[in-house]
Design a protein around this motif. Structure first.
Motif, PDB file in Angstrom:
ATOM      1  N   UNK A 256      50.859 101.585 -32.397  1.00  0.00           N
ATOM      2  CA  UNK A 256      51.030 100.223 -31.867  1.00  0.00           C
ATOM      3  C   UNK A 256      49.687  99.643 -31.410  1.00  0.00           C
ATOM      4  N   UNK A 257      48.715 100.520 -31.090  1.00  0.00           N
ATOM      5  CA  UNK A 257      47.442 100.026 -30.546  1.00  0.00           C
ATOM      6  C   UNK A 257      46.334  99.963 -31.587  1.00  0.00           C
ATOM      7  N   UNK A 258      46.600 100.347 -32.825  1.00  0.00           N
ATOM      8  CA  UNK A 258      45.515 100.359 -33.801  1.00  0.00           C
ATOM      9  C   UNK A 258      45.010  98.944 -34.064  1.00  0.00           C
ATOM     10  N   UNK A 259      43.713  98.831 -34.237  1.00  0.00           N
ATOM     11  CA  UNK A 259      43.073  97.521 -34.359  1.00  0.00           C
ATOM     12  C   UNK A 259      42.964  97.026 -35.799  1.00  0.00           C
ATOM     13  N   UNK A 260      43.226  97.878 -36.775  1.00  0.00           N
ATOM     14  CA  UNK A 260      43.155  97.463 -38.172  1.00  0.00           C
ATOM     15  C   UNK A 260      44.029  98.390 -39.004  1.00  0.00           C
ATOM     16  N   UNK A 261      44.426  97.900 -40.175  1.00  0.00           N
ATOM     17  CA  UNK A 261      45.242  98.707 -41.074  1.00  0.00           C
ATOM     18  C   UNK A 261      46.706  98.292 -41.034  1.00  0.00           C
ATOM     19  N   UNK A 262      47.429  98.578 -42.104  1.00  0.00           N
ATOM     20  CA  UNK A 262      48.845  98.233 -42.209  1.00  0.00           C
ATOM     21  C   UNK A 262      49.652  99.135 -41.289  1.00  0.00           C
ATOM     22  N   UNK A 263      50.614  98.543 -40.589  1.00  0.00           N
ATOM     23  CA  UNK A 263      51.475  99.311 -39.703  1.00  0.00           C
ATOM     24  C   UNK A 263      52.911  98.820 -39.831  1.00  0.00           C
ATOM     25  N   UNK A 264      53.828  99.735 -40.193  1.00  0.00           N
ATOM     26  CA  UNK A 264      55.247  99.410 -40.354  1.00  0.00           C
ATOM     27  C   UNK A 264      55.446  98.153 -41.213  1.00  0.00           C
ATOM     28  N   UNK A 266      53.370  95.737 -41.744  1.00  0.00           N
ATOM     29  CA  UNK A 266      52.678  94.530 -41.292  1.00  0.00           C
ATOM     30  C   UNK A 266      51.500  94.898 -40.422  1.00  0.00           C
ATOM     31  N   UNK A 267      51.385  94.233 -39.275  1.00  0.00           N
ATOM     32  CA  UNK A 267      50.281  94.468 -38.349  1.00  0.00           C
ATOM     33  C   UNK A 267      50.806  95.097 -37.066  1.00  0.00           C
ATOM     34  N   UNK A 268      49.923  95.759 -36.351  1.00  0.00           N
ATOM     35  CA  UNK A 268      50.290  96.375 -35.083  1.00  0.00           C
ATOM     36  C   UNK A 268      50.360  95.326 -33.972  1.00  0.00           C
ATOM     37  N   UNK A 269      50.944  95.721 -32.867  1.00  0.00           N
ATOM     38  CA  UNK A 269      50.972  94.851 -31.688  1.00  0.00           C
ATOM     39  C   UNK A 269      49.556  94.457 -31.280  1.00  0.00           C
ATOM     40  N   UNK A 270      48.623  95.428 -31.316  1.00  0.00           N
ATOM     41  CA  UNK A 270      47.248  95.144 -30.909  1.00  0.00           C
ATOM     42  C   UNK A 270      46.601  94.092 -31.814  1.00  0.00           C
ATOM     43  N   UNK A 271      46.857  94.165 -33.111  1.00  0.00           N
ATOM     44  CA  UNK A 271      46.295  93.172 -34.034  1.00  0.00           C
ATOM     45  C   UNK A 271      46.889  91.789 -33.772  1.00  0.00           C
ATOM     46  N   UNK A 272      48.185  91.745 -33.571  1.00  0.00           N
ATOM     47  CA  UNK A 272      48.828  90.457 -33.278  1.00  0.00           C
ATOM     48  C   UNK A 272      48.270  89.862 -31.989  1.00  0.00           C
ATOM     49  N   UNK A 273      48.054  90.704 -30.980  1.00  0.00           N
ATOM     50  CA  UNK A 273      47.535  90.205 -29.712  1.00  0.00           C
ATOM     51  C   UNK A 273      46.104  89.691 -29.864  1.00  0.00           C
TER      52      UNK A 273
END
Length: 473
Positions: A256-264, A266-273
């Motif tokens: 959830x905290x990763x700053x780059x890369x595909x996650x689930x 889409x994007x992680x919570x950290x990227x969206x924030x």
């Protein structure tokens, strides 16, 4: 109740299961369908378990369901659900066995810091506050069924508060508990993972230090990328939009905290924030380089670092130029946790780096009613408080199925609670939540404890099994 299929639990299990698909001679789609059905079953079992009054009774429902269903797909999914409840009753070794993510070397892993003479190992407790000085947000991740990965965050909160951080947020805290800040301690209605005592202690410490504690979990039934985006909007709306000077410490699971890369997908919570606020957080990765119950699940770098350096505390690696090392892209710094040591059936990392001390407890107070749950609550907190620590005592392993629960003549089981110096209310209760015994205790400080030897049993009964459960499935 939070629908846990929305987040990392199912995501991690699906990733693990992919490696087994071929061995089961079926298509990936068939295997995934079995996992989705296993997830549905898992949530139904968890709902049924939560109807029981006591934690022990809830755990027994989960445990028997695991043993009785032999489907590998079910074990992969439900093993994680079971492991959460094992942490809730203080059974940390079995929680680590019930669900384990193997940390294999990947092609995009950065070179080991051991092969680069420019990197030096340093205590994480010293380095992370230094790095945090230049950031408005520090994000820690955790493995939800391995509370070891929460211990460093608890210890760092005081140092980060001293650096000016004033907000604390944690995954699966419930926004419906509007009394948390004023009450000063978490209760069952405060969140999901906060039922585990180390997670509860993290929130409790943040409150005592004067952090404004924020619940940011998605309120909709969103999954995947939509859940990540909703979480980010909740954080931005409650913190950075309102307070331009806010500095945030955040605890979340896995990537959830990763700053780059595909996650689930889409994007992680950290990227969206980051897209919403422009804030670049310091991201501290804690879920890849810790000791697993099976050494085969440890990352090769972890094994090499432990063999060479034999650290006694969490460490990170720093370059001569002051740049931290991380195992993979998307994170700023990776933490290595030292090997686990056991005492009376419990991991000694429960001491939180020496902040807490072992307090010996015996099953003699259980009145032969097993399993028996021993809970210690701070004397100034209510009976609804999540315990400071708890342990399940049973002369028969908790993970035994019904027809295996044959008791042989033996002494009372015993173990340790890990508690800070101070006053506590100690209670013993049975499977039906009936109180068997209660007493007020005072845990002395380190010097007093050392001189009195209070934490050791006056007489260790011979040939007694571990107080907590034996190895898991």
């Amino acid at each position: 109740m939070l629908s846990l299929r929305r987040g990392i639990p199912l995501g991690c299990a699906l990733l693990l299961a992919c490696t087994l698909a071929t061995s089961h001679a079926q298509s990936a789609a068939q295997w995934q369908a079995r996992q989705i059905e296993a997830s549905r079953q898992s949530e139904q079992i968890m709902q049924d378990a939560n109807k029981r009054k006591s934690l022990l009774a809830q755990y027994q429902v989960m445990r028997y369901a695991y043993v009785q269903n032999k489907d590998p797909a079910f074990h992969i999914i439900f093993g994680q659900y079971l492991s959460w409840y094992q942490t809730f009753i203080g059974d940390y070794p079995d929680a680590a066995t019930s669900f384990s993510i193997r940390q294999a070397a990947l092609p995009d892993d950065r070179p080991s810091p051991l092969i680069n003479p420019g990197y030096t190992a340093r205590p994480a407790l010293d380095v992370i506050p230094e790095l945090a000085k230049n950031y408005r947000a520090v994000f820690f991740n955790e493995a939800h069924n391995i509370p070891l990965t929460r211990t460093l965050t608890v210890q760092l909160l005081g140092k980060l508060r001293a650096e000016g951080f004033n907000y604390f947020a944690a995954e699966t805290l419930y926004q419906t508990d509007t009394g948390l800040q004023a009450r000063g301690y978490p209760i069952k209605a405060s969140g999901f993972y906060t039922e585990e005592p180390i997670c509860a202690e993290m929130v409790r410490v943040a409150l005592k230090l004067g952090f404004k504690v924020i619940a940011y979990e998605a309120l909709s039934n969103a999954t995947g990328d939509a859940r990540e985006a909703e979480q980010a909007r909740n954080i931005y709306r409650q913190i950075f939009k309102k307070d331009p000077n806010a500095r945030l410490v955040l605890d979340a699971g896995y990537a959830h905290i990763q700053e780059s890369g595909v996650y689930l997908g889409g994007s992680s919570m950290a990227e969206h924030l980051h897209k919403l606020s422009g804030i670049d957080p310091l991201t501290v990765e804690q879920t890849m380089l810790f000791p697993h119950q099976s050494g085969d699940d440890d990352h090769p770098y972890y094994t090499a670092v432990m063999q060479k350096l034999r650290p006694k505390m969490p460490i990170v690696f720093m370059s001569k130029a002051g740049k931290p090392w991380s195992l993979r892209q998307g994170y700023d710094v990776s933490v290595f946790f030292p090997p686990q040591e056991m005492r009376h059936g419990r991991p000694t990392w429960l001491s939180l780096g020496g902040l807490r001390m072992p307090y010996f407890v015996s099953g003699e107070r259980c009145r032969r009613s097993y399993p028996c749950l021993v809970e210690a609550r701070y004397a100034n907190e209510g009976d609804d408080a999540i315990p400071a620590d708890l342990v399940a005592l049973d002369p028969v392993p908790l993970n035994a199925v019904e027809d295996e629960r044959i008791r042989f003549h033996q002494g009372a089981p015993f173990s340790d609670l890990y508690l800070r110096p101070g006053k506590y209310r100690l209670t013993y209760s049975d499977l039906d939540a009936h109180e068997l015994f209660q007493q007020e205790i005072t845990v002395p400080d380190g010097n007093q404890a050392e001189s009195s030897g209070y934490s050791d049993p006056p007489q260790v009964p011979p040939k007694i099994g571990a107080a907590t459960s034996a190895a898991g499935p």
